[in-house]
Design a protein around this motif. Sequence first.
Motif, mmCIF file in Angstrom:
data_model
loop_
_atom_site.group_PDB
_atom_site.id
_atom_site.type_symbol
_atom_site.label_atom_id
_atom_site.label_comp_id
_atom_site.label_asym_id
_atom_site.label_seq_id
_atom_site.Cartn_x
_atom_site.Cartn_y
_atom_site.Cartn_z
ATOM 1 N N ALA A 288 -0.145 10.304 -4.604
ATOM 2 C CA ALA A 288 -1.414 10.641 -5.264
ATOM 3 C C ALA A 288 -2.480 9.609 -4.922
ATOM 4 O O ALA A 288 -3.378 9.325 -5.720
ATOM 5 C CB ALA A 288 -1.209 10.731 -6.774
ATOM 6 N N THR A 289 -2.371 9.057 -3.702
ATOM 7 C CA THR A 289 -3.275 7.969 -3.314
ATOM 8 C C THR A 289 -4.737 8.343 -3.499
ATOM 9 O O THR A 289 -5.536 7.542 -3.975
ATOM 10 C CB THR A 289 -3.007 7.575 -1.846
ATOM 11 O OG1 THR A 289 -1.695 7.034 -1.760
ATOM 12 C CG2 THR A 289 -4.002 6.544 -1.346
ATOM 13 N N SER A 290 -5.109 9.577 -3.120
ATOM 14 C CA SER A 290 -6.545 9.873 -3.132
ATOM 15 C C SER A 290 -7.001 10.694 -4.332
ATOM 16 O O SER A 290 -8.159 11.108 -4.364
ATOM 17 C CB SER A 290 -6.977 10.522 -1.814
ATOM 18 O OG SER A 290 -6.109 11.546 -1.426
ATOM 19 N N TYR B 159 -1.912 14.822 7.585
ATOM 20 C CA TYR B 159 -1.495 13.688 8.408
ATOM 21 C C TYR B 159 -0.543 12.764 7.640
ATOM 22 O O TYR B 159 0.512 12.376 8.139
ATOM 23 C CB TYR B 159 -2.765 12.925 8.819
ATOM 24 C CG TYR B 159 -2.545 11.611 9.493
ATOM 25 C CD1 TYR B 159 -2.337 11.545 10.867
ATOM 26 C CD2 TYR B 159 -2.580 10.423 8.764
ATOM 27 C CE1 TYR B 159 -2.149 10.326 11.497
ATOM 28 C CE2 TYR B 159 -2.398 9.205 9.387
ATOM 29 C CZ TYR B 159 -2.186 9.167 10.755
ATOM 30 O OH TYR B 159 -1.993 7.968 11.366
ATOM 31 N N PHE B 160 -0.905 12.435 6.389
ATOM 32 C CA PHE B 160 -0.091 11.455 5.659
ATOM 33 C C PHE B 160 1.251 12.031 5.225
ATOM 34 O O PHE B 160 2.256 11.311 5.190
ATOM 35 C CB PHE B 160 -0.864 10.885 4.464
ATOM 36 C CG PHE B 160 -1.950 9.940 4.891
ATOM 37 C CD1 PHE B 160 -1.643 8.722 5.478
ATOM 38 C CD2 PHE B 160 -3.287 10.284 4.758
ATOM 39 C CE1 PHE B 160 -2.638 7.853 5.906
ATOM 40 C CE2 PHE B 160 -4.293 9.425 5.177
ATOM 41 C CZ PHE B 160 -3.970 8.216 5.751
ATOM 42 N N SER B 161 1.287 13.331 4.916
ATOM 43 C CA SER B 161 2.591 13.898 4.536
ATOM 44 C C SER B 161 3.518 13.936 5.754
ATOM 45 O O SER B 161 4.735 13.797 5.620
ATOM 46 C CB SER B 161 2.432 15.281 3.904
ATOM 47 O OG SER B 161 1.826 16.178 4.785
ATOM 48 N N PHE C 124 -4.020 1.490 -3.556
ATOM 49 C CA PHE C 124 -5.091 1.107 -4.489
ATOM 50 C C PHE C 124 -6.499 1.525 -4.060
ATOM 51 O O PHE C 124 -7.387 1.674 -4.885
ATOM 52 C CB PHE C 124 -5.072 -0.422 -4.631
ATOM 53 C CG PHE C 124 -4.430 -0.894 -5.912
ATOM 54 C CD1 PHE C 124 -3.189 -0.428 -6.291
ATOM 55 C CD2 PHE C 124 -5.069 -1.824 -6.718
ATOM 56 C CE1 PHE C 124 -2.596 -0.870 -7.464
ATOM 57 C CE2 PHE C 124 -4.487 -2.276 -7.899
ATOM 58 C CZ PHE C 124 -3.262 -1.793 -8.273
ATOM 59 N N GLN C 125 -6.707 1.680 -2.754
ATOM 60 C CA GLN C 125 -8.071 1.559 -2.221
ATOM 61 C C GLN C 125 -9.049 2.699 -2.491
ATOM 62 O O GLN C 125 -10.166 2.667 -1.982
ATOM 63 C CB GLN C 125 -7.995 1.291 -0.709
ATOM 64 C CG GLN C 125 -7.363 2.412 0.091
ATOM 65 C CD GLN C 125 -5.852 2.302 0.189
ATOM 66 O OE1 GLN C 125 -5.224 1.721 -0.656
ATOM 67 N NE2 GLN C 125 -5.268 2.866 1.226
ATOM 68 N N LYS C 126 -8.659 3.688 -3.308
ATOM 69 C CA LYS C 126 -9.623 4.758 -3.628
ATOM 70 C C LYS C 126 -10.175 4.534 -5.041
ATOM 71 O O LYS C 126 -11.341 4.210 -5.197
ATOM 72 C CB LYS C 126 -8.981 6.145 -3.563
ATOM 73 C CG LYS C 126 -7.926 6.334 -2.496
ATOM 74 C CD LYS C 126 -8.478 6.351 -1.106
ATOM 75 C CE LYS C 126 -7.371 6.758 -0.138
ATOM 76 N NZ LYS C 126 -7.766 6.730 1.247
ATOM 77 N N GLY D 51 0.807 -1.216 0.000
ATOM 78 C CA GLY D 51 0.000 0.000 0.000
ATOM 79 C C GLY D 51 0.837 1.261 0.000
ATOM 80 O O GLY D 51 2.057 1.226 -0.198
ATOM 81 N N ALA D 52 0.158 2.386 0.233
ATOM 82 C CA ALA D 52 0.848 3.680 0.112
ATOM 83 C C ALA D 52 1.889 3.877 1.204
ATOM 84 O O ALA D 52 2.989 4.369 0.947
ATOM 85 C CB ALA D 52 -0.173 4.808 0.136
ATOM 86 N N ARG D 53 1.560 3.484 2.414
ATOM 87 C CA ARG D 53 2.512 3.773 3.500
ATOM 88 C C ARG D 53 3.799 2.983 3.360
ATOM 89 O O ARG D 53 4.838 3.406 3.858
ATOM 90 C CB ARG D 53 1.859 3.552 4.869
ATOM 91 C CG ARG D 53 0.969 4.727 5.220
ATOM 92 C CD ARG D 53 0.375 4.638 6.575
ATOM 93 N NE ARG D 53 1.314 5.000 7.614
ATOM 94 C CZ ARG D 53 0.942 5.470 8.800
ATOM 95 N NH1 ARG D 53 -0.328 5.644 9.074
ATOM 96 N NH2 ARG D 53 1.839 5.757 9.712
HETATM 97 C C1 LIG Z 1 -2.836 10.405 0.727
HETATM 98 C C2 LIG Z 1 -2.677 9.086 1.416
HETATM 99 N N1 LIG Z 1 -1.456 8.575 1.601
HETATM 100 C C3 LIG Z 1 -1.276 7.396 2.218
HETATM 101 C C4 LIG Z 1 -2.336 6.664 2.696
HETATM 102 C C5 LIG Z 1 -2.085 5.346 3.371
HETATM 103 O O1 LIG Z 1 -2.468 4.323 2.512
HETATM 104 P P1 LIG Z 1 -2.263 2.786 2.875
HETATM 105 O O2 LIG Z 1 -3.286 2.465 3.905
HETATM 106 O O3 LIG Z 1 -2.451 2.079 1.567
HETATM 107 O O4 LIG Z 1 -0.887 2.608 3.391
HETATM 108 C C6 LIG Z 1 -3.630 7.144 2.530
HETATM 109 C C7 LIG Z 1 -4.769 6.377 3.036
HETATM 110 O O5 LIG Z 1 -5.887 6.792 3.013
HETATM 111 C C8 LIG Z 1 -3.795 8.392 1.877
HETATM 112 O O6 LIG Z 1 -5.024 8.890 1.702
#
Ligand SMILES: Cc1ncc(COP(=O)(O)O)c(C=O)c1O
Length: 361
Positions: free
Chosen positions: A174-176, A102-104, A195-197, A74-76
């Motif tokens: 660019a996850t979302s 939060y994610f950055s 992938f999940q979006k 996944g993204a993280r």
């Molecule tokens: C912008 C962004 N980055 C990272 C993540 C983390 O994704 P993952 O749960 O696939 O690691 C998310 C999850 O919603 C996200 O929205």
Amino acid sequence: MPTYNFSSGPAMWPRPVLHQIGAELLDFQGTGVSIIELSHRTSAFGEVMDTAVRLFRELTGLPEHYHVLFVHGGARMQFSAVPLNLIGRSPRRLSCHVETDYFSLRAREEAGRYGPTEVLASSAGTGFDRIPPVNHEACPPDAAYVHITSNNTVYGTRWAEMPVGFPVPVVADATSDLMSRQLDLARCGIVYAGFQKNLGPSSLALVVVREDLLGHALSETPHLLDYGVYARTGSLSNTPNIFAIYVMSLMMRWIADQGGLAAVEVLNTTKAGLLYSALDRSSLYVPTALHDHRSMANVTFRLRDESLVPAFLARSEDQGLLALRGHFSAGGLRASLYNGMPLEGVEALVGFMEEFERCGG
Ligand SMILES: Cc1ncc(COP(=O)(O)O)c(C=O)c1O
């Protein structure tokens, strides 16, 4: 009563994609086996993967010198993989970051395990309500890369477009927003998305890497986090998530059937515009992102009278409008409007919100 899932992810998928999965699950295209029983070495799966990549390239106009990889975790997981693959390009292992959510923050924290990090700009001081102005010249030319988050899922802001002008490659999470709007991916060195979006089920990431950025992984990089390994093996060094890649191929086909990313972007802009207009004319709901920085994918807001939040959430669920609670770190409310959310879902939400306000909560 239809159900609309406003979850930030895993999120609602286009119904035709779910129907096709259902129809094919027991017998994938006459093979006699399910897609999830198919070896990743079969030609049938090879075609699925090729289709996913080919359609992705066509829809985004990705230049030839970019690789498209399917990376585990996944993204993280890319918060670790990106520094491991890139900081070797910087003599002092420096990475730069724009803090917008939060994610950055998590991406910077993880990069900090491998080398020094520098924050070029941050909107933390204003509650992450905007994309802060960035002075490109403040970016040291000996940094390995600058990391941005193109759409901020938690606080509901987005970069209007991928940035230009940095002296080092841009890496974009660019996850979302990947595949929800037109983005010039070729402005970046790396673009990645969980992938999940808009791509499929969670736990896999799509990673787009410019050719010249491969081959710099630190020697201690785990084999399965080395983008060079994925590029050399066609993402088949070990067993990938077959089902996720299959779903992505269907998602890409669905976008093509809508008329491509331009058409999808128009629909997503209409959906978000409908909800933001309702927020702007209300005296109960307060949008949290600055007007020109608003995300089309994640609409964040709060109630002027916060004591009404439990009633808002309970009644919206009763109406089949699910998962409107904000992220735990931000509070408030959030409606995520990815590709799978139809216009009728947003109309139903706006109708409910107006009724809730009229009745005084
Ligand atoms: C912008 C962004 N980055 C990272 C993540 C983390 O994704 P993952 O749960 O696939 O690691 C998310 C999850 O919603 C996200 O929205």
